[in-house]
Design an enzyme around this catalytic site. Structure first.
Site, PDB file in Angstrom:
ATOM      1  N   SER A 138      12.171  -9.939  -7.448  1.00 29.50           N
ATOM      2  CA  SER A 138      12.366 -11.188  -6.690  1.00 29.50           C
ATOM      3  C   SER A 138      13.405 -12.017  -7.428  1.00 29.50           C
ATOM      4  O   SER A 138      13.593 -11.853  -8.647  1.00 29.50           O
ATOM      5  CB  SER A 138      11.049 -11.972  -6.635  1.00 29.50           C
ATOM      6  OG  SER A 138      11.260 -13.262  -6.088  1.00 29.50           O
ATOM      7  N   TYR A 151       3.337 -15.723 -10.200  1.00 34.92           N
ATOM      8  CA  TYR A 151       4.396 -14.974  -9.514  1.00 34.92           C
ATOM      9  C   TYR A 151       5.651 -14.980 -10.391  1.00 34.92           C
ATOM     10  O   TYR A 151       6.282 -13.946 -10.600  1.00 34.92           O
ATOM     11  CB  TYR A 151       4.672 -15.604  -8.151  1.00 34.92           C
ATOM     12  CG  TYR A 151       5.542 -14.764  -7.234  1.00 34.92           C
ATOM     13  CD1 TYR A 151       5.042 -13.622  -6.618  1.00 34.92           C
ATOM     14  CD2 TYR A 151       6.869 -15.121  -6.968  1.00 34.92           C
ATOM     15  CE1 TYR A 151       5.831 -12.857  -5.761  1.00 34.92           C
ATOM     16  CE2 TYR A 151       7.664 -14.361  -6.112  1.00 34.92           C
ATOM     17  CZ  TYR A 151       7.141 -13.233  -5.511  1.00 34.92           C
ATOM     18  OH  TYR A 151       7.932 -12.473  -4.668  1.00 34.92           O
ATOM     19  N   LYS A 155       6.974 -11.558 -12.037  1.00 34.64           N
ATOM     20  CA  LYS A 155       8.247 -11.049 -11.513  1.00 34.64           C
ATOM     21  C   LYS A 155       9.289 -10.966 -12.645  1.00 34.64           C
ATOM     22  O   LYS A 155      10.111 -10.057 -12.664  1.00 34.64           O
ATOM     23  CB  LYS A 155       8.741 -11.912 -10.341  1.00 34.64           C
ATOM     24  CG  LYS A 155       7.900 -11.736  -9.071  1.00 34.64           C
ATOM     25  CD  LYS A 155       7.990 -10.307  -8.515  1.00 34.64           C
ATOM     26  CE  LYS A 155       7.263 -10.147  -7.188  1.00 34.64           C
ATOM     27  NZ  LYS A 155       7.378  -8.786  -6.621  1.00 34.64           N
TER      28      LYS A 155
HETATM   29  N1  LIG Z   1       9.211 -12.723   1.366  1.00 31.03           N
HETATM   30  C1  LIG Z   1       9.959 -13.218   0.375  1.00 31.03           C
HETATM   31  O1  LIG Z   1      10.502 -14.339   0.487  1.00 31.03           O
HETATM   32  C2  LIG Z   1      10.192 -12.406  -0.883  1.00 31.03           C
HETATM   33  C3  LIG Z   1      11.223 -12.820  -1.753  1.00 31.03           C
HETATM   34  C4  LIG Z   1      11.448 -12.094  -2.914  1.00 31.03           C
HETATM   35  C5  LIG Z   1      10.693 -10.975  -3.196  1.00 31.03           C
HETATM   36  N2  LIG Z   1       9.708 -10.584  -2.349  1.00 31.03           N
HETATM   37  C6  LIG Z   1       8.947  -9.387  -2.704  1.00 31.03           C
HETATM   38  O2  LIG Z   1       9.125  -8.405  -1.722  1.00 31.03           O
HETATM   39  C7  LIG Z   1       8.019  -7.508  -1.727  1.00 31.03           C
HETATM   40  C8  LIG Z   1       7.507  -7.343  -0.307  1.00 31.03           C
HETATM   41  O3  LIG Z   1       6.995  -8.599   0.125  1.00 31.03           O
HETATM   42  P1  LIG Z   1       7.036  -9.106   1.641  1.00 31.03           P
HETATM   43  O4  LIG Z   1       7.739 -10.388   1.662  1.00 31.03           O
HETATM   44  O5  LIG Z   1       7.468  -8.005   2.552  1.00 31.03           O
HETATM   45  O6  LIG Z   1       5.489  -9.465   1.789  1.00 31.03           O
HETATM   46  P2  LIG Z   1       4.359  -8.984   2.774  1.00 31.03           P
HETATM   47  O7  LIG Z   1       3.171  -9.743   2.340  1.00 31.03           O
HETATM   48  O8  LIG Z   1       4.846  -9.053   4.177  1.00 31.03           O
HETATM   49  O9  LIG Z   1       4.185  -7.439   2.411  1.00 31.03           O
HETATM   50  C9  LIG Z   1       3.584  -7.016   1.223  1.00 31.03           C
HETATM   51  C10 LIG Z   1       2.862  -5.703   1.529  1.00 31.03           C
HETATM   52  O10 LIG Z   1       2.282  -5.243   0.305  1.00 31.03           O
HETATM   53  C11 LIG Z   1       1.000  -4.739   0.608  1.00 31.03           C
HETATM   54  N3  LIG Z   1       0.147  -4.756  -0.575  1.00 31.03           N
HETATM   55  C12 LIG Z   1      -0.350  -5.837  -1.235  1.00 31.03           C
HETATM   56  N4  LIG Z   1      -1.142  -5.432  -2.250  1.00 31.03           N
HETATM   57  C13 LIG Z   1      -1.113  -4.074  -2.244  1.00 31.03           C
HETATM   58  C14 LIG Z   1      -1.734  -3.079  -3.039  1.00 31.03           C
HETATM   59  N5  LIG Z   1      -2.574  -3.408  -4.043  1.00 31.03           N
HETATM   60  N6  LIG Z   1      -1.478  -1.780  -2.764  1.00 31.03           N
HETATM   61  C15 LIG Z   1      -0.653  -1.444  -1.740  1.00 31.03           C
HETATM   62  N7  LIG Z   1      -0.063  -2.331  -0.928  1.00 31.03           N
HETATM   63  C16 LIG Z   1      -0.289  -3.640  -1.185  1.00 31.03           C
HETATM   64  C17 LIG Z   1       0.469  -5.663   1.719  1.00 31.03           C
HETATM   65  O11 LIG Z   1      -0.601  -5.049   2.426  1.00 31.03           O
HETATM   66  C18 LIG Z   1       1.718  -5.880   2.546  1.00 31.03           C
HETATM   67  O12 LIG Z   1       1.842  -4.929   3.588  1.00 31.03           O
HETATM   68  C19 LIG Z   1       7.002  -8.114  -2.702  1.00 31.03           C
HETATM   69  O13 LIG Z   1       7.103  -7.465  -3.938  1.00 31.03           O
HETATM   70  C20 LIG Z   1       7.451  -9.561  -2.806  1.00 31.03           C
HETATM   71  O14 LIG Z   1       7.026 -10.145  -4.015  1.00 31.03           O
HETATM   72  C21 LIG Z   1       9.440 -11.270  -1.187  1.00 31.03           C
END
Ligand SMILES: NC(=O)c1ccc[n+]([C@@H]2O[C@H](COP(=O)([O-])OP(=O)(O)OC[C@H]3O[C@@H](n4cnc5c(N)ncnc54)[C@H](O)[C@@H]3O)[C@@H](O)[C@H]2O)c1
Length: 263
Positions: A138, A151, A155
């Site tokens: 992230s 977080y 991260k």
């Molecule tokens: N959305 C944002 O703004 C953003 C920004 C930077 C980084 N990220 C990162 O991107 C990645 C994806 O996030 P997203 O935004 O698509 O979120 P999201 O919540 O839509 O998806 C996350 C997915 O991870 C799954 N998950 C959670 N715990 C789990 C586990 N123990 N085992 C297997 N699966 C698990 C959830 O069921 C979900 O489907 C994450 O690592 C998040 O930290 C997101």
């Protein structure tokens, strides 16, 4: 890495960014995409939407035995894994008051799970002389997620671990990329924006909120160039540079933004 005929695994594949990566890998001609998620039903729905190239798997990334079993099963079925995306991630939405169970969950999902998958896939990749690890970290891993202490800390740890892997294994054929988006329109951020959380408001005020498909687009470009740091929001490189050159000045700027948003 180019995705044509590749075997890819995406954890958190049922969620916003993971689902977009899975769809895009299939569209780029991957031979198989394993959509793995804690939410097995949602993983099945994503895989079904993609078509026969996609395979759903139930997976808790914090359980090393499950990660190993998924890797073994995928290698048995398809002969190899070319690209493993450790993408599942969780937020806590709080500061130092957040309880130990939530800190522990953030540590296990955002960091330890990356260790488990690297441990499981590296032997096969090293034996075959190549492979790519994509870790979704992230912008919070190179900057700070205002409003979420665990977080931010986990991260940062995930970027550090990815960098360690990249330096240690690059000369043995392994490529490592750390995907570091800022705001992305997925349930993770959208819920925070809807509820007016400070962290989500800071993200929205700090740059564009991208769609998961835009993040997938930037990822394809980063993988093709075998870049370590994949920044779908290019301004994050600027922020990181300012933070490195003048940490106090950068923190003062961020505090000013927070004051403006909370006035
Ligand atoms: N959305 C944002 O703004 C953003 C920004 C930077 C980084 N990220 C990162 O991107 C990645 C994806 O996030 P997203 O935004 O698509 O979120 P999201 O919540 O839509 O998806 C996350 C997915 O991870 C799954 N998950 C959670 N715990 C789990 C586990 N123990 N085992 C297997 N699966 C698990 C959830 O069921 C979900 O489907 C994450 O690592 C998040 O930290 C997101």
């Amino acid at each position: 890495m180019n995705l044509t005929d590749r075997i890819a695994v995406v954890t958190g594949g049922a969620g916003g960014i993971g689902a977009a990566l899975s769809r895009r890998f299939a569209a780029e001609g991957a031979a198989a995409v394993v959509v793995a998620d804690l939410d097995a039903e949602a993983a099945h729905a994503v895989a079904e939407g993609i078509g026969p190239v996609a395979h759903a798997a139930a997976l808790d990334v914090t359980d090393e035995a499950q990660v190993r079993a998924l890797v073994d099963d995928t290698e048995r079925r398809f002969g190899r894994i070319d690209l493993f995306c450790a993408n599942a991630g969780v937020t806590t939405g709080g500061g130092v008051e957040v309880d130990d169970a939530a800190w522990d969950r953030a540590w296990r999902v955002n960091v330890l799970a990356h260790v488990y998958s690297a441990r499981a896939v590296l032997p096969g990749m090293l034996a075959r002389g190549g492979g790519h690890l994509l870790h979704t970290c992230s912008a919070a891993g190179v900057l700070t997620a205002v409003g979420d202490a665990a977080y931010t800390a986990t991260k940062h740890a995930s970027v550090g671990f990815a960098e360690w892997l990249a330096i240690t294994y690059r000369d043995r054929g392994i490529r490592v990329s750390a995907l570091c988006p800022q705001g992305v329109d997925t349930p993770m951020l959208a819920d925070g924006i809807a509820e007016g959380h400070l962290g989500a408001r800071v993200i929205a005020a700090s740059g564009a909120v991208l769609t998961p498909d835009q993040v997938a687009e930037a990822t394809i470009a980063g993988l093709a160039e075998e870049r370590f740091l994949i920044l779908p929001h290019p301004e994050v490189a600027d922020y990181a540079r300012r933070r490195a050159e003048d940490p106090d000045g950068w923190q003062a700027g961020l505090r000013k933004l927070v004051r403006r948003l909370t006035a």
